[in-house]
Each structure stands twice: as structure tokens, then as C-alpha cells.
Design a protein around this motif. Structure first.
Motif, PDB file in Angstrom:
ATOM      1  N   SER A  61      55.022  15.242  58.545  1.00 25.06           N
ATOM      2  CA  SER A  61      54.332  16.230  59.388  1.00 25.06           C
ATOM      3  C   SER A  61      52.842  16.672  59.154  1.00 25.06           C
ATOM      4  O   SER A  61      51.889  16.615  59.894  1.00 25.06           O
ATOM      5  N   LEU A  99      57.327  13.285  64.572  1.00 25.80           N
ATOM      6  CA  LEU A  99      57.217  12.935  63.414  1.00 25.80           C
ATOM      7  C   LEU A  99      56.668  11.374  63.365  1.00 25.80           C
ATOM      8  O   LEU A  99      57.603  10.652  63.352  1.00 25.80           O
ATOM      9  N   TRP A 102      51.526  21.446  63.918  1.00 25.72           N
ATOM     10  CA  TRP A 102      52.131  20.516  62.823  1.00 25.72           C
ATOM     11  C   TRP A 102      51.693  21.427  61.458  1.00 25.72           C
ATOM     12  O   TRP A 102      52.652  21.165  60.717  1.00 25.72           O
TER      13      TRP A 102
END
Length: 159
Positions: A49, A65, A5
Motif C-alpha cells: 500500500s 496493490l 492509499w
């Protein structure tokens, strides 16, 4: 992607910058609204994110997300408290650059409606305001988003 991420956040920040530069310097009048909305989308993806990054710091699985509520609920279900998410929650709930970004993104995600000029004015940083219909307004928000990412990453390195 679930394990990277941070890389996705960085990618979305980079895309935001490229889109903002294109909007300011290269776009003709017909393309400017597309660059504006694409920049908004990339900035919101970077923000979400970042929420995924925080969740992975708490060893929570993240496959898409998350929203702030999803992130907070997941951390709470694990029996933890996230100072980073509490800080972000305050930013979302008050007149801040983040609440303005999310509001502007929400507005462009809806079908086109007649809007008065006043609705383009979005309050940021409490007393000041910035116009989200001009690239200049995005610069300070993008810098604030980068600062939030740095803050969160530095915070997670402390433990």
C-alpha cells in the motif's frame, strides 16, 4: 480506495500491531501460527500500500496493490525517477528487514514443506538476525516498516 492509499496503509499497520499483540498475549498454541501468518500478510499489505501511495504522489492511477516492479515501471513510463522507490529497491535487494519480511511472507504462502530449524533464521539489519517464528522478531520489522512509511511520506511532502 484509489484515492486513500495512505488510510489503507495506516489501517494495515494498525492491523499488524493488533495481530502481533494477539499472537504474543492472547493466542493459544494452536492459534499462534494463524496470528503469525495474518501478521505477515498485514505487514506485506502495508508495504504494498505504501508503494501505491508513492505511485499516487506521481499522479499515477492505482487500482490494486502493486509490486515494486510494477511501481518502478509505472513511474519510469511516465518519464520520472522516484528516489523513494530506488531506496525501497535497495532494501528489497539486500539483507534488510524488508527482504526478510518478503521472504518470510513468501515462505508461508507456499504449501507446507519440511523445513530445518535454520530456515526460520532470517538475517535482518545485516549482521543481526531475528527469528520470524517468534513475535519478538516482528517488533523490530514493524517499527522499521513504520519508519519507511514516515520516510516516504516526509519525502513526498518536500515536493
Amino acid at each position: 480506495m484509489t484515492n486513500n492509499w495512505q488510510g489503507y496503509t495506516n489501517k494495515m499497520l494498525f492491523h499488524s500491531r493488533l495481530l502481533l499483540d494477539a499472537w504474543e498475549e492472547e493466542a493459544d498454541d494452536l492459534a499462534k501460527p494463524a496470528f503469525r501468518e495474518a501478521c505477515l500478510n498485514a505487514m506485506v499489505q502495508a508495504y504494498r500500500s505504501l508503494l501505491a501511495e508513492i505511485m499516487t504522489n506521481y499522479r499515477l492511477p492505482v487500482n490494486q496493490l502493486p509490486s515494486l516492479d510494477e511501481a518502478i515501471n509505472s513511474v519510469h513510463l511516465k518519464g520520472e525517477v522516484s528516489t523513494e522507490l530506488q531506496f525501497i529497491e535497495r532494501l528489497e535487494q539486500h539483507d534488510s528487514w524488508l527482504s526478510a519480511l518478503l521472504k518470510s511472507h513468501q515462505d508461508c504462502s507456499m504449501p507446507i514443506q519440511r523445513k530445518s530449524v535454520d530456515k526460520n533464521e532470517i538475517p535482518l539489519f545485516n549482521a543481526d538476525s531475528v527469528r520470524f517464528d517468534q513475535p519478538e522478531g516482528f517488533h523490530s520489522v514493524l517499527e522499521s516498516l513504520k519508519e519507511l512509511v514516515t520516510y516516504s511520506r516526509n519525502f513526498s511532502l518536500e515536493w
